[in-house]
Enzyme design. Structure first.
Site: not given
Ligand code: UD1
Ligand code: MG
Length: 459
Positions: A10-11, A15, A155
């Site tokens: 859901a992210g 970026r 993080e």
């Molecule tokens: C995240 C991890 C980090 C890890 C990395 C590995 C967290 C806070 N950090 O960082 O420790 O090293 O992944 O790739 O978890 N998403 C949601 N809802 C949200 C936010 C994100 O569903 O509100 C989903 C995104 O679509 C994505 C995943 O969660 O598929 C990870 O989110 P992302 O924002 O990519 O986290 P990273 O900064 O990569």
């Molecule tokens: Mg990620």
């Protein structure tokens, strides 16, 4: 032990700066999230929940049967996303929850199986997957205590200078004890630099309660996350090498595997030869001994054994054994080349059958046609298939000889072993064995050049 899987997709993907939702960007021909769902499916989860943004119709549309989408109304972080997933997950005491981010398409089923095994063996409250990364920038770092036990995950944005030096990263892949997960996720707070609910904080929360934390360390490559276009290209490159290495192990020859692009859906036989610049997509299959490239785009096509194709575009076609295509041919949907047939330089073929050993060597358009076996279609021949309203068919018999620059105005038929005169516009059928010719007969005017010159000098 029943496994319930949660895929986080859901992210915002902000970026990526893309019009597509991040998790459906294709790598090796498949949306990123599909790779992740395939890997999680290998653990046979009893339930799979995919967390999506509101209005993520494109993501929901490509989910397989059995994966339930759950909407996270606001993107307040990965722990917040997990909470929405847990709302639709009934948990028995024996259940375990696998969490995988949808932006980590290189994760393998082997790694997931190994982490599940470790999780079961150690009886940990949570097992995470980590790796040592040369450049850990952007990832959460794994902080271990004096005994080497995982203590917490910090993080990147929240690291101090010491933590920033840690190169063991968190892959974002976890397995939780189902009896502890709800309470732990409810305790995650958002007092961090990004103001988000961090899922990795659950490690410290459970650890502080005295529960066991285990970590399965894998290759850095598998945990490469896709947050930017640059990372997407990096992950695609790793997939390309994985796929190409697997085909080379199976006996495919590649002159320069770094420049060969084969989607996961493609099938090749041993003994296929591939030169640089070849793209193979969709349901394409290539039989033994075929040689492709340099520079071909081939999608949804069947290529027979020993066929030779170079500098060409093929979409939805079939090419017989030992047939030749190109250079610079365009074969469009419905083109079928028989065994030993040829579609040569600057030839376009659409919705047509070119019979066995028939040749269309140069500069032709063949549309809605049937060309019999061993016929030869002269340079510059055009099938005029469209009258402005409808498409019509052209039939050319076996061993017919179509003269250069013939226009075949369809519907029309040229019989077997018949000829057409070069430069003719053929509008009526030509019977078997006959010559169809349609052009003014040639005259010779003797002494013309001399008279022309005299006239010019007088003026
Ligand atoms: C995240 C991890 C980090 C890890 C990395 C590995 C967290 C806070 N950090 O960082 O420790 O090293 O992944 O790739 O978890 N998403 C949601 N809802 C949200 C936010 C994100 O569903 O509100 C989903 C995104 O679509 C994505 C995943 O969660 O598929 C990870 O989110 P992302 O924002 O990519 O986290 P990273 O900064 O990569
Ligand atoms: Mg990620």
């Amino acid at each position: 032990m029943a496994i319930r899987a949660v895929v986080l997709g859901a992210g915002e993907g902000s970026r990526m700066k893309s019009i597509l939702p991040k998790v459906i960007h294709p790598v090796a021909g498949r949306p990123m999230i599909e790779w992740v769902l395939n890997a999680t499916a290998s653990l046979d989860p009893v339930q799979t929940v995919v967390v999506v943004k509101p209005d993520a119709d494109q993501v929901v549309a490509m989910l397989p049967d059995g994966a339930t989408p759950v909407v996270q109304p606001k993107q307040l972080g990965t722990a917040h996303a997990l909470q929405y997933a847990l709302e639709v997950i009934p948990l028995d005491a024996e259940d375990h929850v696998l969490v995988v981010p949808a932006d980590t398409p290189l994760i393998t089923s082997d790694t997931l199986a190994e982490m599940a095994k470790l999780h079961r063996r150690t009886g940990a409250a949570v097992t995470c997957v980590t790796a040592n990364m040369e450049d850990p920038t952007g990832y959460g770092r794994v902080v271990r205590d004096g005994w080497g036990r995982v203590e917490r995950i910090v993080e990147h944005a929240d690291t101090n200078t010491h933590e920033r030096e840690i190169n063991e990263i968190n892959g974002g892949v976890y397995m939780f004890d189902g009896s502890l997960i709800r309470e732990a996720v409810a305790r995650v707070e958002r007092d961090n630099v990004q103001g988000e609910y961090y899922l990795p904080d659950m490690v410290a929360i459970l650890g502080a309660e005295g529960y066991g934390i285990s970590a399965y360390r894998t290759d850095a490559e598998e945990l490469s996350g896709v947050n930017t276009q640059d990372q997407l290209a990096g992950v695609a490159e790793i997939f390309r090498h994985r796929i190409n290495r697997a085909w080379m192990r199976d006996g495919v020859w590649m002159q320069d595997p770094g420049r060969v692009y084969i989607n996961a859906s493609v099938r090749l036989e041993a003994g296929v030869r591939i030169l640089p610049g070849v793209h193979l997509e969709g349901s394409t299959s290539v039989a033994e001994g075929a040689e492709l490239g340099p520079d071909c785009f081939i999608k949804d096509s069947r290529i027979g054994s020993g066929a030779r194709i170079w500098y060409s575009v093929l979409r939805g076609v079939s090419v017989g054994a030992d047939a030749e295509v190109g250079p610079f041919a365009s074969l469009r949907p419905g083109a079928e080349l028989g065994d030993g047939a040829k579609a040569g330089t600057f030839v376009e073929v659409k919705n047509s059958v070119v019979g066995a050993r028939a040749k269309v060597p140069h500069l032709s358009y063949v549309g809605d046609a049937e060309i019999g076996e061993e016929a030869n279609v002269g340079a510059g021949t055009i099938t005029a298939n469209y009258d402005g309203y409808d498409k019509h068919r052209t039939r050319i018999g076996s061993r017919a000889q179509i003269g250069s620059n013939t226009v075949l105005v369809a519907p029309v038929e040229v019989g077997s072993e018949a000829y057409t005169g070069a430069g003719s516009a053929i509008t009526r059928d030509v019977p078997d064995g006959a010559l169809g010719v349609e052009r003014a007969s040639q005259r010779e005017i003797p002494g013309y050049a001399k008279r022309r010159k005299a006239r010019h000098e007088a003026e």
